[in-house]
Scaffold this active site. Structure first.
Site, short mmCIF file in Angstrom:
data_model
loop_
_atom_site.label_atom_id
_atom_site.label_comp_id
_atom_site.label_asym_id
_atom_site.label_seq_id
_atom_site.Cartn_x
_atom_site.Cartn_y
_atom_site.Cartn_z
N LYS A 17 24.18 17.17 66.89
CA LYS A 17 24.14 16.22 65.77
C LYS A 17 23.70 14.82 66.21
CE LYS A 17 26.98 14.56 61.93
NZ LYS A 17 28.36 14.39 61.43
N ASP A 75 14.29 19.19 76.67
CA ASP A 75 15.11 19.74 77.74
C ASP A 75 15.23 18.63 78.77
OD1 ASP A 75 16.60 22.08 78.46
OD2 ASP A 75 15.30 22.25 80.21
N SER A 76 16.43 18.42 79.25
CA SER A 76 16.64 17.30 80.15
C SER A 76 17.70 17.62 81.17
CB SER A 76 17.02 16.04 79.35
OG SER A 76 18.13 16.30 78.52
N GLY A 162 27.91 13.24 80.49
CA GLY A 162 27.26 13.99 81.56
C GLY A 162 27.47 13.33 82.92
N ASP A 164 26.35 10.43 83.84
CA ASP A 164 26.17 8.98 83.75
C ASP A 164 27.07 8.17 84.70
OD1 ASP A 164 24.24 9.44 81.87
OD2 ASP A 164 25.32 8.53 80.18
#
Length: 204
Positions: A17, A75-76, A162, A164
């Site tokens: 979202k 995609d990352s 993540g 970070d």
């Protein structure tokens, strides 16, 4: 030359979202209606490629074929130089526990792997984002963004998500997780890929 987007509806091939809202905001000036994969009852295709662009293509083309709409996917992940580019396309997999994702576990795994190799400092890494815009006729355009930096331990900061808290972007002395969201969004891998996408397909 990049094919321009000339439709009025763009499918974002994600069930996330937050990504959907971000893209809707970015494309608002161009009068484009954005719909998500969940709204169209699309299943999540299996990502079987070993590159970011390969997996992004799977998602974008599957969505475009299923709906007849142009579809954008991404995609990352993070690539760590001393780990030969790992975790790469397995960035999220490193956090899988069978009971949701645990990114503290994933960051610890990355740190432990670097320690085991006695990797020198700075421990260089890059966040990478690949966007693919696919049309129902099979054509696609690819846009890639990279945020270079290095990893720190112990982790720092409570913002972001993540990996970070262990990633310091090039030219800064704070982690992504210590930055304001607007500041991170100006220099992130995703922001750089989106900027190329908007410029290439919307002339923005």
């Amino acid at each position: 030359m990049t094919r321009a987007f000339d439709g009025d509806t763009l499918l974002i091939a994600t069930h996330n979202k937050g990504k959907l809202e971000e893209m809707a905001h970015l494309l608002q000036p161009f009068g484009v209606k954005v719909v998500g994969a969940a709204e169209m009852n699309l299943p999540e295709p299996e990502e079987t490629e070993d590159t970011f662009v390969g997996n992004a293509r799977i998602k974008a083309h599957a969505a475009a074929r299923a709906t007849g709409l142009p579809a954008l996917s991404d995609d990352s992940g993070i690539t760590i130089d001393a780990l030969d580019g790992a975790p790469g396309v397995y960035t999220a997999d490193w956090a899988e526990t069978g009971n949701g994702r645990d990114f503290l576990m994933a960051m610890t795994r990355a740190h432990d792997a670097l320690e085991a190799k006695s990797a020198p400092h700075p421990r260089l890494a890059q966040f990478r984002c690949t966007l693919v815009l696919a049309w129902p006729d099979g054509h696609d355009e690819v846009f890639e963004g990279v945020a270079p930096g290095h990893l720190v331990w112990p982790i720092r900061g409570a913002a972001g998500f993540g990996y970070d808290p262990m990633f310091v972007p090039e030219g800064y002395d704070v982690t992504f997780a210590e930055m304001d969201r607007w500041e991170k969004n100006k220099i992130s891998h995703r922001a750089r890929a989106v900027e190329k996408f908007v410029k290439g397909c919307f002339g923005g």
